[in-house]
Design an enzyme around this catalytic site. Structure first.
Site, PDB file in Angstrom:
ATOM      1  N   HIS A  93     -72.792  55.009 -21.128  1.00 37.32           N
ATOM      2  CA  HIS A  93     -72.060  55.203 -19.770  1.00 37.32           C
ATOM      3  C   HIS A  93     -72.742  54.849 -18.387  1.00 37.32           C
ATOM      4  O   HIS A  93     -74.024  55.188 -18.656  1.00 37.32           O
ATOM      5  CB  HIS A  93     -71.741  56.721 -19.824  1.00 37.32           C
ATOM      6  CG  HIS A  93     -71.185  57.194 -18.352  1.00 37.32           C
ATOM      7  ND1 HIS A  93     -72.371  58.069 -17.652  1.00 37.32           N
ATOM      8  CD2 HIS A  93     -70.158  57.164 -17.765  1.00 37.32           C
ATOM      9  CE1 HIS A  93     -71.717  58.310 -16.396  1.00 37.32           C
ATOM     10  NE2 HIS A  93     -70.361  57.862 -16.361  1.00 37.32           N
ATOM     11  N   HIS A 120     -85.267  54.682 -21.059  1.00 33.11           N
ATOM     12  CA  HIS A 120     -85.907  55.358 -19.894  1.00 33.11           C
ATOM     13  C   HIS A 120     -86.924  54.722 -19.306  1.00 33.11           C
ATOM     14  O   HIS A 120     -86.959  54.770 -17.775  1.00 33.11           O
ATOM     15  CB  HIS A 120     -86.482  56.811 -20.512  1.00 33.11           C
ATOM     16  CG  HIS A 120     -85.353  57.764 -20.763  1.00 33.11           C
ATOM     17  ND1 HIS A 120     -85.167  58.635 -19.749  1.00 33.11           N
ATOM     18  CD2 HIS A 120     -84.693  57.934 -21.979  1.00 33.11           C
ATOM     19  CE1 HIS A 120     -84.051  59.436 -20.663  1.00 33.11           C
ATOM     20  NE2 HIS A 120     -84.016  59.034 -21.724  1.00 33.11           N
ATOM     21  N   GLY A 167     -54.837  61.167  -7.959  1.00 33.20           N
ATOM     22  CA  GLY A 167     -53.619  60.390  -8.060  1.00 33.20           C
ATOM     23  C   GLY A 167     -54.237  59.099  -8.435  1.00 33.20           C
ATOM     24  O   GLY A 167     -53.195  57.895  -8.367  1.00 33.20           O
TER      25      GLY A 167
END
Length: 297
Positions: free
Chosen positions: A133, A167, A280
């Site tokens: 992600h 990392h 929205g």
């Protein structure tokens, strides 16, 4: 803090779009170069691009973005790379949440906002290849502005060397901005990507920041850019290494169970999911992060 910042907004939005283009090209190149190993004889995947719109209360233009999704590729089972630039007014629920979390005064008197960013989630065909992600974003109101984002690795089969590479690459991109950034953002990611009801982390961590504003826009933006620049060199070498490995039914089962964990987090805790739905934005774009298949035991 209250300036319109039109130049800065345009600069940030253009950067997020450029980063999106670079990532899409890199991921399609991974599909093309997968010449040996599982699924190498399949057709290479390609992104389908859809224009998204934010729904405003009065039907006026409220911005939107691009949703780019690849499904059923050689390497990626499902990957989405979304970029957006939206604006309008925050509804009461979002106003209250924002004011409570950030301590921003005046939200009810002037609830205008502008936001732009990139959001990426990749679910892989090969269980040995980690899901990932990444997002970076800028948010503006008449009362404040800030940056946020980061990236984190979510393997179902963990390899210590992969975690170390992910990392170390992020640290090397953050250190030029100050040696305190990486450990602070690493700890922030460990805290943020934790699933309380499972008493465990979502993955093996990464870096994360939110509400980041030192009142020096150029420096804060430069840090945000390097968080984005770290992503491809941190992630792509892991996929090039793991995509050729054979997998068993047990490996695939472990992947599906881990995806269930990922879905739980995104639907229950993720701030971006909540904010996108509350304000929205296109629901398909907001929920792009969900895996194509998952399993619960």
């Amino acid at each position: 803090m209250t300036a319109p910042m039109e130049t800065e907004k345009a600069t940030a939005a253009a950067w997020f779009r450029q980063l999106r283009d670079n990532i899409v090209a890199s991921f399609e190149a991974l599909e093309d170069s997968h010449a040996t190993g599982p699924l190498s004889d399949a057709a290479p995947g390609r992104f389908e691009v859809t224009t998204t719109k934010r729904a405003s209360d009065d039907g006026s233009d409220a911005g939107g973005g691009l949703m780019s999704v690849m499904r059923g590729g050689r390497v990626f089972e499902k990957v989405g790379v979304n970029v957006s630039e939206v604006h309008g007014t925050l509804g009461e629920r979002a106003q209250n949440a924002m004011a409570a979390r950030k301590g921003i005064p005046g939200m009810k008197d002037d609830p205008r906002f502008w936001a732009s960013g990139i959001s990426l989630v990749a679910h892989m065909q090969n269980p040995h290849a980690p899901a990932v992600h990444m997002n970076t974003r800028m948010f503006w109101t008449p009362h404040a502005w800030w940056f946020g984002g980061g990236s984190d690795l979510n393997p179902c089969i963990e390899y210590d060397e992969d975690t170390a590479h992910f990392h170390a690459t992020q640290k090397s991109h953050l250190d030029p901005h100050g040696l305190a950034h990486y450990p602070r953002l690493k700890d922030w990611a460990d805290e943020y990507f934790y699933i309380p009801h499972r008493n465990r982390a979502r993955g093996v961590g990464g870096i994360f920041m939110d509400d980041y504003c030192t009142d020096d826009w150029a420096n804060d933006f430069a840090l945000t850019q390097d968080i984005g620049r770290a992503f491809l060199p941190a992630f792509v070498p892991l996929i090039e290494k793991r995509r050729v490995q054979d997998w068993s039914d047990a490996d695939k089962d472990a992947q599906l169970v881990h995806r269930g964990l990922y879905a739980e987090y995104n639907l229950v805790y993720d701030r971006g999911t909540k904010f996108g739905l509350e304000t929205g934005h296109d629901a398909n774009a907001v929920l792009m992060s969900l895996p194509p298949m998952a399993k619960w035991v």
